[in-house]
Design a protein around this motif. Structure first.
Motif, PDB file in Angstrom:
ATOM      1  N   ASN A  32       0.824  -1.207   0.000  1.00 50.25           N
ATOM      2  CA  ASN A  32       0.000   0.000   0.000  1.00 50.25           C
ATOM      3  C   ASN A  32       0.858   1.257   0.000  1.00 50.25           C
ATOM      4  O   ASN A  32       0.605   2.201  -0.744  1.00 50.25           O
ATOM      5  N   ASP A  33       1.880   1.283   0.853  1.00 52.24           N
ATOM      6  CA  ASP A  33       2.733   2.469   0.937  1.00 52.24           C
ATOM      7  C   ASP A  33       3.598   2.642  -0.311  1.00 52.24           C
ATOM      8  O   ASP A  33       3.786   3.748  -0.802  1.00 52.24           O
ATOM      9  N   LEU A  34       4.140   1.549  -0.809  1.00 51.12           N
ATOM     10  CA  LEU A  34       5.069   1.639  -1.939  1.00 51.12           C
ATOM     11  C   LEU A  34       4.372   1.959  -3.253  1.00 51.12           C
ATOM     12  O   LEU A  34       5.003   2.495  -4.166  1.00 51.12           O
ATOM     13  N   SER A  35       3.100   1.665  -3.339  1.00 50.99           N
ATOM     14  CA  SER A  35       2.396   1.932  -4.594  1.00 50.99           C
ATOM     15  C   SER A  35       2.349   3.425  -4.906  1.00 50.99           C
ATOM     16  O   SER A  35       2.194   3.804  -6.062  1.00 50.99           O
ATOM     17  N   SER A  36       2.527   4.248  -3.893  1.00 54.62           N
ATOM     18  CA  SER A  36       2.513   5.695  -4.122  1.00 54.62           C
ATOM     19  C   SER A  36       3.908   6.272  -4.361  1.00 54.62           C
ATOM     20  O   SER A  36       4.051   7.477  -4.553  1.00 54.62           O
ATOM     21  N   MET A  37       4.951   5.424  -4.354  1.00 57.63           N
ATOM     22  CA  MET A  37       6.315   5.915  -4.546  1.00 57.63           C
ATOM     23  C   MET A  37       6.523   6.333  -6.003  1.00 57.63           C
ATOM     24  O   MET A  37       6.170   5.617  -6.922  1.00 57.63           O
ATOM     25  N   SER A  38       7.117   7.492  -6.173  1.00 54.61           N
ATOM     26  CA  SER A  38       7.402   7.958  -7.528  1.00 54.61           C
ATOM     27  C   SER A  38       8.796   7.510  -7.947  1.00 54.61           C
ATOM     28  O   SER A  38       9.661   7.230  -7.107  1.00 54.61           O
ATOM     29  N   ILE A  39       9.016   7.459  -9.235  1.00 60.26           N
ATOM     30  CA  ILE A  39      10.325   7.053  -9.764  1.00 60.26           C
ATOM     31  C   ILE A  39      11.407   8.030  -9.319  1.00 60.26           C
ATOM     32  O   ILE A  39      12.546   7.632  -9.094  1.00 60.26           O
ATOM     33  N   GLU A  40      11.061   9.272  -9.127  1.00 59.73           N
ATOM     34  CA  GLU A  40      12.039  10.281  -8.700  1.00 59.73           C
ATOM     35  C   GLU A  40      12.587   9.990  -7.300  1.00 59.73           C
ATOM     36  O   GLU A  40      13.688  10.405  -6.962  1.00 59.73           O
ATOM     37  N   ASP A  41      11.819   9.291  -6.482  1.00 64.03           N
ATOM     38  CA  ASP A  41      12.243   8.979  -5.116  1.00 64.03           C
ATOM     39  C   ASP A  41      13.165   7.765  -5.043  1.00 64.03           C
ATOM     40  O   ASP A  41      13.718   7.473  -3.994  1.00 64.03           O
TER      41      ASP A  41
END
Length: 134
Positions: A32-41
């Motif tokens: 759930n948390d990682l699905s919102s991670m952007s490639i820039e991060d």
């Protein structure tokens, strides 16, 4: 039951619980948390993971049952608890690293995934070796 057999059984149960806890509780939470991670991060996350992973792995290999008074339930369960937390945390760090690398493509996922699983497996094997050699 022989005290040594009881201790090995405790280690086995702890390691099984780590795997169950990881897959049933931690992975769903991380997804759930990682699905919102952007490639820039990705770069920031990977650099932080390196520091955390190094510290956790050193701690996991350094913590030895041989320095624990196995006749003391408090010391024995503190050692089990510490290893449980470390192994769970290392599993999470590996999962996050693999998720982050997957943003770069499946080829790099295999290149990171296989060595990561070797290290994670080594932690569990070392735990049994440490228990048997105590």
């Amino acid at each position: 039951m022989n005290p040594m057999n009881k201790f090995i059984l405790e280690v086995t149960i702890k390691n099984i619980l780590v795997v169950i806890f990881f897959f049933t509780v931690l992975v769903p939470l991380m997804k759930n948390d990682l699905s919102s991670m952007s490639i820039e991060d990705k770069d920031i996350v990977l650099s932080m993971l390196g520091f955390l992973m190094a510290g956790a792995i050193v701690a996991a290999f350094e913590l030895s049952y041989s320095r624990t008074d196995l006749n003391s339930p408090i010391q024995r369960w503190l050692a089990h608890g510490t290893k449980f937390v470390l192994f769970s945390g290392i599993g999470c760090l590996i999962y996050i690293a693999m998720w982050t690398v997957d943003l770069g493509g499946p080829t790099t996922l295999w290149a990171i995934g296989f060595p990561s699983m070797c290290v994670y497996t080594a932690l569990f094997l070392h735990d049994f070796w440490d228990a048997l050699s105590t």
